[in-house]
Structure formats: C-alpha cells, structure tokens
Design a protein around this motif. Sequence first.
Motif, PDB file in Angstrom:
ATOM      1  N   LEU A  91       0.817  -1.206   0.000  1.00 20.85           N
ATOM      2  CA  LEU A  91       0.000   0.000   0.000  1.00 20.85           C
ATOM      3  C   LEU A  91       0.850   1.255   0.000  1.00 20.85           C
ATOM      4  N   ASP A 150     -15.785  -7.802  -6.575  1.00 20.36           N
ATOM      5  CA  ASP A 150     -15.922  -6.378  -6.865  1.00 20.36           C
ATOM      6  C   ASP A 150     -16.399  -6.168  -8.290  1.00 20.36           C
ATOM      7  N   THR A 356     -20.852   0.969   2.807  1.00 19.57           N
ATOM      8  CA  THR A 356     -19.844   0.082   3.385  1.00 19.57           C
ATOM      9  C   THR A 356     -19.454  -1.008   2.407  1.00 19.57           C
ATOM     10  N   TYR A 359     -17.332   0.377  -0.412  1.00 17.60           N
ATOM     11  CA  TYR A 359     -15.950   0.731  -0.081  1.00 17.60           C
ATOM     12  C   TYR A 359     -15.118  -0.454   0.353  1.00 17.60           C
ATOM     13  N   PHE A 360     -15.753  -1.404   1.035  1.00 17.45           N
ATOM     14  CA  PHE A 360     -14.969  -2.577   1.410  1.00 17.45           C
ATOM     15  C   PHE A 360     -14.551  -3.368   0.184  1.00 17.45           C
ATOM     16  N   LYS A 362     -14.120  -2.257  -2.834  1.00 19.77           N
ATOM     17  CA  LYS A 362     -13.073  -1.545  -3.555  1.00 19.77           C
ATOM     18  C   LYS A 362     -11.741  -1.684  -2.822  1.00 19.77           C
ATOM     19  N   MET A 363     -11.806  -1.604  -1.507  1.00 19.85           N
ATOM     20  CA  MET A 363     -10.584  -1.662  -0.711  1.00 19.85           C
ATOM     21  C   MET A 363      -9.918  -3.015  -0.857  1.00 19.85           C
ATOM     22  N   TRP A 364     -10.720  -4.091  -0.666  1.00 24.83           N
ATOM     23  CA  TRP A 364     -10.132  -5.421  -0.754  1.00 24.83           C
ATOM     24  C   TRP A 364      -9.590  -5.719  -2.136  1.00 24.83           C
ATOM     25  N   SER A 365     -10.368  -5.315  -3.147  1.00 26.04           N
ATOM     26  CA  SER A 365      -9.894  -5.637  -4.484  1.00 26.04           C
ATOM     27  C   SER A 365      -8.634  -4.849  -4.801  1.00 26.04           C
ATOM     28  N   SER A 366      -8.548  -3.640  -4.291  1.00 19.47           N
ATOM     29  CA  SER A 366      -7.353  -2.851  -4.526  1.00 19.47           C
ATOM     30  C   SER A 366      -6.137  -3.497  -3.868  1.00 19.47           C
ATOM     31  N   VAL A 367      -6.311  -3.910  -2.624  1.00 16.71           N
ATOM     32  CA  VAL A 367      -5.199  -4.547  -1.917  1.00 16.71           C
ATOM     33  C   VAL A 367      -4.777  -5.832  -2.617  1.00 16.71           C
TER      34      VAL A 367
END
Lengths: 765, 220
Positions: A91, A150, A356, A359-360, A362-367
């Motif tokens: 990150l 996602d 939620t 955003y979760f 998007k967050m997980w897929s980004s990570v």
Amino acid sequence: MAVQLRLSRRSSGPLLFAFLCVFFFLFVSVSAASRDVDPRNNQTRRNPATEEDSHHQTNSSTHRKVFPVLSFNYEHVRKPFEISLWILLALLMKLGFHIIPRVSGVVPESCLLIFVGLLVGGVIQAIGEEPPILDSKLFFLYLLPPIILDAGYFLPIRAFTENLGTILVFAVVGTLWNAFFMGGMMYAVCQIEGVGLGGVDLLSCLLFGSIISAVDPVAVLAVFEEIHINELLHILVFGESLLNDAVTVVLYHLFEEFSHAGSVTVGDALLGVVCFFVVSLGGILVGAIYGVLGAFTSRFTSHTRVIEPLFVFLYSYMAYLSAEVFHLSGIMSLIACGVMMRPYVEANISHKSYTTIKYFLKMWSSVSETLIFIFLGVSTVAGPHAWNWTFVIVTVILCLVSRVLGVVGLTFIINKFRIVKLTKKDQFIVAYGGLRGAIAFSLGFLLTNSEMKHMFLTAIITVIFFTVFVQGMTIRPLVELLAVKKKKESKGSINEEIHTQFLDHLLTGIEDVCGHYGHHHWKDKLNRFNKAYVKKWLIAGERSTEPQLISFYNKMEMKQAIMLVESGSTAKLPNVVSSVSMQNIQPKEPGRRRAIPSISKNREEEIRKMLRGNLQKTRQRLRSYSRHDLFIDPFEDNVSEVRFRRQRVEMERRMSHYLTVPAKRQETPSVRKVCFEPENQVFTYDDSESPKGPRAQPHQDSPDTVNLLEEAPQRANQSEAPRAAGDDKKRAKVSDEQEEQQKLSRCLSDPGPKQDEEEDGSGRS
Amino acid sequence: MGASQTRTESKYQDLADRTGFSPEQIKNLHKRFQHLSGNEDTISRANLNSIPALANNPIKKQIIEAFFDKRNQHQDEVGSFGEIGFEQFLMVMSHFRPPTLKTTEEEKEALRKEKLRFLFNMHDTDNDGTITLEEYRKVVEELLSKSGAIGLEAAKAIADAAMLEVASTNVPHMAPDDFYEGITFEHFEQILQGLEMESRMHIRFLDVDTTTMRCGKSTS
C-alpha cells in the motif's frame, strides 16, 4: 498561496521518498531476519530459535527467576506480522506512485508494482534468503475472490446483457481457438530439429496453450481502469475475461488428466464438451442459489443493520468456495451470485450498508490487486527458470498473432448478427486489450511435471511481462491516437431514466404489434415475472412494490440531500448552478395564494431557537458513532424514508405556490437542509384566509420524522420590501448568526408587486 | 394471378425504396398487417387495441395513437387518421429501423433526429411544438400506471424534477419571473443526446415469416 502550495508539494515528495526508503530497508531486514513466509517450503531455520530458547533457559538457570522486564518473542506473531508488513509495503508503494504524477500518468500502476516486486525480490535474494512465491492456494483462495466479487457486484447489467452474445462468442470460441492454435503451433515448432525441445509432446503443448490463452480479468481491470474507455469496449474485453474461466478450467483439467494418460480419444473429447457445460452452468447455478439466499437473508436485517455487509461478503465467498469444491467455475459462480443478489439486497439494506459494501469491496480488491502484482515480481526473481530462447520468443509472437486472428475472424461473423457493428478501431482495442496475468501464472505453478514446468513458467512470465508492460503502457497513447470514444460521464439524469423506461415499453409494444417475440418481449416478460413473484419474496416491506422509476428518483434525491447535508452550511454544489427553480416551471395560477401565519414575535424567537438547537442536534447525531445509535437513526429507517420523501414532495408543492419574487437576486443556489422537528406544532395557519383550506394544515405524524425545509435563493436579499421595523431587527440578527441555516421569515399580508417568500416550518408532534 | 403478383412486387419495391425495408421484410409486414386488419385494406384503432400482448403495456394508448398520427408520416400534415392503410403502417414502422454498417455520420444524425422526433410527437399530444409540464406529467403517470398505486404524487414529483432538469440544463439562467413554457424539440434533443437513440430505438425486423408464430388473435 499557490507558490506555497507548490513548495509544500515539492518538499513532501522527497520526504515521502526518504520515508519509503527507510521503511523499505526496515522491511527487508525484518523479513530477512525472519523465517521464510512460503508455507510450501518446509525448511525452518531452527538455529535462532534454539538460540533464543537457550538464552531464555540460561537466563532462568543462572539468575533463577529474574523477572524479564523486556523480552523479545517474535515467533509468537511472526505470521501475522509478516503478512501485515507485506500488505503495508504494497500500500505504501501504491501511495508513493500517486504522489509522483508524471510517472503514474505514463506507466500503469500494475507495471510499477511488478517492478517494485522485482526489486524486493532481488534485494531479498541478494541477502541470501528465499523470497516468497505466489502460492497458488494463496492466490486462488484469498487474492482472487475480492477482485472478482468487486467486478461482479458492480457489473453494468444492461450493457452486459445487451452484448452477451458477443461476449460469449469471444470468451468461448475465442479462447478455444487461442488454445488450440497456440498448442498446435508450439508443437509444430517443437518438432523442428535442433531446437532442443523434442521432449515436449502434443498434450503438453496443448496444456501450455490452454494455460496461456486466457485473457486475465485482473490485468484487464488494472489497465482498463486507467484509460476510461467507452462502455462497450470495456464490457466486451472485461466480460470475455470473466467468462473464459469456464473454458480455461475445463481445458486445463482435461489436458492435465490426459497428459498423464498419454492420449485423448474421441469419447474423452465429447466428455470434455459435456464437462464444459456442466462447469459453466453448474457454476452459475451455485452462484444463483447463494445469491437468492443472500437476498432472502437481507430481507430480515432491518434490525441488525451493522452486519448487513457481512452477509453479502460471506454468501459470495461461500458461493466461490462451494463451486471450487466441485471443480466448477468459481469465477462464474461469484459473478452470478453478485449479479443475482444485488438488486434485492440494495432495496433492502440501509444506505450506510450500501456505502460500506462498496468501499470494502473496492478496498479489498485494490489490496489484492496490488499484492498480486508485487508477488508476481517477487516470484519472477525467486522461481527456478529454464530459459529457452526459441520457446519463449515463439510463445510471445504466437500469443499476439492468435489473438489478432481470433478477434478479426470472430468479429467478421459476429457483425452479421449485431446491430451496432464493431468497427476496425474497436477490433483493434479488443485484440490489444487481451492481457495475460496472474491466473496464467498460478495455473502454470500448479503443474506437477517439473522439467517442463520451469520452461513453461518462464515463458508464461515472459508473456505476462510483455503484455502488462508493453501493451499496458502503450494502450493509453494508442487510445488517444486512434481517438477511441471515451467513457461519458453520466450524471444520473432523471430524463434519461424516464425515457429508457419509455423506450423499453415502446419497443415491446411495437414488437407486439409486429407479432414477433424479440429481445424486448422476453425482457418484458422477465421483468413482469420478477415483479410479480420474486420481488415479493426477496424484498422487505413496501419497497417490494416500488416501481423502478420511483426508486431511481428516490435514490437521486437521497444522494442530493446527503450531499447537501455533508457539505454543511457552505452549500457549495459541485454541479453547474442553475438559477432555475420550481417556480419557473409551475404554470402561473390565477390569483396567488398566500398563507397568513399568525405567530407572535415571541413565538418566532422560540421557533428560531428550537431550529437552531435541532440543527446542532442533527449534526451531532450524524457524527456520533456507536453500534446502538444506528437503531434509532431515522435515516436508516426505510419506512420513514418513504414518508420523509412524501412529506418533502408535499412541502415542495405547497411552497412552490408561495414563492414570490423580489427585485434583486442572488447567486446562491437553492439549499435544502434537513432538520429534526420533534417539538410541537409551531405554526398555525389562519384557515379562513388561506385559500388552500385544509391542505394548509400540517399533518400529525410520528415523532422523529425528518422534515425538509427548502430555502430559496432569494431569501438572503430581502431588504427592499416594505416591512415593520421589528422584522428588520430580527432579520438582521438572524442573518448575522446563521447565513444559510433555518430561518423563518414572515410573509406579509399586504398585496403588492413585491412580496417576500416565506418558509414553511411545520412542526410534527 | 401473375399480373397481380408483379404488381404487388413492384409496389413492394416502391415501398422498399421509400421506407428502407427490404422486400422480404415488407412482405412479412404485409402479412401481419392483413392478419391484424382481418384481410381488410385498413386497420383502425380497435384492431390494434385487440392485440392481447399489448394489454399489459402501460403506454398502450400512446403507441396506438402514434400509428394514427399524421405527423409521423413525413408529410407535414397534422391531426390524426381514423384508419390507416399499409403504407402508413410501414411509414410508422420505418422509424424503428436500425442503422447499418454503411450509414455515415450525417445519416446517423438524421436517423437520430427522426427517431427523437417520433418520441417527441408521442409526448406532445396537442401539437403545439412543446411538451408542457402537464403533458410531461401525463407521460410519467402513464408509465407508472401499471405499476400499482404508488400514487399520482410521485408521478408529479418525478415529472417536476425532470422538467426542472431540462430547464436548468438548457436555460441555465432564468429570472424568477420567467416561465419555462415547455420542452422544445431542440431541448429534447439536448437532454437525450446521451442515449444514442439511433442504436437503441430499433427492432429486429427479421426476414422470416412471422405470422407462423403465435400472434394472439383467435381469427383464422
């Protein structure tokens, strides 16, 4: 001011670099000091462990129970510590790239991440440690599902179903063509004397072809996300990358089984075809079942809003795992689950849960994506390589050639059936966007035959690097060069929605008049079935009968209201401010009606105080965080939401009749504010004089309903109307204190060309 | 028999040139027309009303009216027919042809204008060149009519919001005294330009014989 900003920008750049470098070395040293992360590798270093143990023992034996004030026990937290460290590194790298705009504008993020992975892997290896490899289990079970979920949850359904035929043809026929063409040609090349590849038989070549032929959704997403291409092309390439999973799974297992057996019979080939249908349809079925279960569960979550997002995630993950149990296509199952679940879940859950989930995901897929690319880089450094010039070069060339041939050939056939034909530019982008990625690598990693495995892996990695680096970097300038249509910014226009629906019905009607049952007829039938049966079961309460147009409208209004509340009293609307308001549209009625409120000055003061207090309470309530507060937050209550909207509609209608015009105008836009009105009724109308009659009475409603006041822009500017001195004083006081917050202004009863507006503030008790 | 066949064929060819359908498609549509009209030469509103599949359509009335609207005949007339013949039927249908690979950009523009004009005529029932708030409200009410009793209020609110959107997009600054009379054709085009009407508003006119499929009328 601008200079200062620039300075701070420049100074923050090197600062961040320094920080990253420090962190980088810290990270490398920690991972070097630790044991290997790779669960596959069974060798653990025992020496430091025993050293530590013995140290502790010697401590205890010589000093006899000296209490250790500070001790070092890393074993305890090794695994989670290292995982967290890796994710943190990933990150921070991602963060770093976006600070440097020049680089991130040219090079896609995926390339930079692979590069970082190479660096990290190189450093780790230089130290002499064993760098971790992208383990297939880790990849398929933990890293891939968030990305696919996602993608599947936010899949644009309309575009997808409209182009489903094309997507399926590309995914199935295109992948088959790629696999067999590549396998066959590789075999032919391997037969050439003097190349040193004689040991590679046909089945192995076909296996290799099937691994390398599939377009990878992770890579496609990573690259296409940044170029903002138009929706049609995006959905074509992306849909193809998702749906070819079934083909890849079947081919891979088929050829792997048979490369052990040594030969393939016709019967086996037929079984393979059957297997394809089982894998794909079975995967979709499993996903659909879990989707329906998820939707059904969400119907009952109105009292436990906090855990709503978890249901979505867990049901989807279970769908993926269940499909994997039976060797069905996990990706298709995940997509089917997300697509199935979404319309019903979104009708049931609260707005906060929706945010939620968004955003979760998007967050997980980004990570996940970041980790995948970094690990790819590290694995490149780590893995045993067997470089064979011919094999690798031929592979890369054949990949490109077969992709181009496949796309061109298939488009020629597809265009005969499409209404909106694919132009040459489209075909080029589709062909060029066929990127390979980590799925190919992981599948290659799963191979068991070790001698060819290394050679295959090397070739796979080369192809991945080539597509991601070369194609990924050049696709953006090519898109600009070819002037491919970009994605249009859609603002959610209510007119477009109305006309989309209108068109649907119109086309269905025309089809009925023509007498043939086309596309629209069946879609209409499906919609009616959905409305009549499915929605009743899966959506809670009143929302189940809400037509789509109304829910769209409500969503839009909600979005606007929340935007205004969040922007607070500065009231800066991001859109183009238009000075058109409701009164410009309402037809002029004969005889303006006015309501004559009969409130005393004291009452007005009281009202103002109450409103101020309530507005602050609103702010506090929105800011408070506690699991239990969410129960009583009226924003979350669907029923009061509907009521709130109805009241607002009613309010707006009433007020639009009262809005009158002062001479001067101001540029401030109309601001809508939300406030709580738990107090008693504060307004009484003089019924006899108000021409509106009984409608002017405020309704009695339950407490805690939200009342929306609308403030017209003209209100701040009220100086020139004739008024009593007392009002002036009051207004001056009010406008001093709160510019755009609730105010009550008196409506004058004298008829005249210039009149003031009044604001309604009906109370609820 | 032979003479009448060639006459029909030449008539088909003539129609094909005028409306852009292929002779095959015209033949099939003619068969459908005869089925609907009960082998007469003209169809009336009652004929179209009796198609069972249309019964569930919320905008059935508007669709049927569109067939009888003189404005859709490309002949600058206004008003409406009582009955229409095959030629008028075809003219209305020709609004739903898709663009082919060979249509140029200008032709696509013209096609889009034509289709938008058709939609506009459907909304503008009193033919004054603008869609007033009342007319727009009616449109939204009709759309929501089959979907249960959520109420006229919601329809009004939606129509109002939509009108507001059109007004604010096209005429950004209006003094409070100004009255936005209605959506003109230019504004209509402007607000719907994102929908790519030339590719969305179309039906696949298949070249197969459609009367062999279940048509829903119980005659012959």
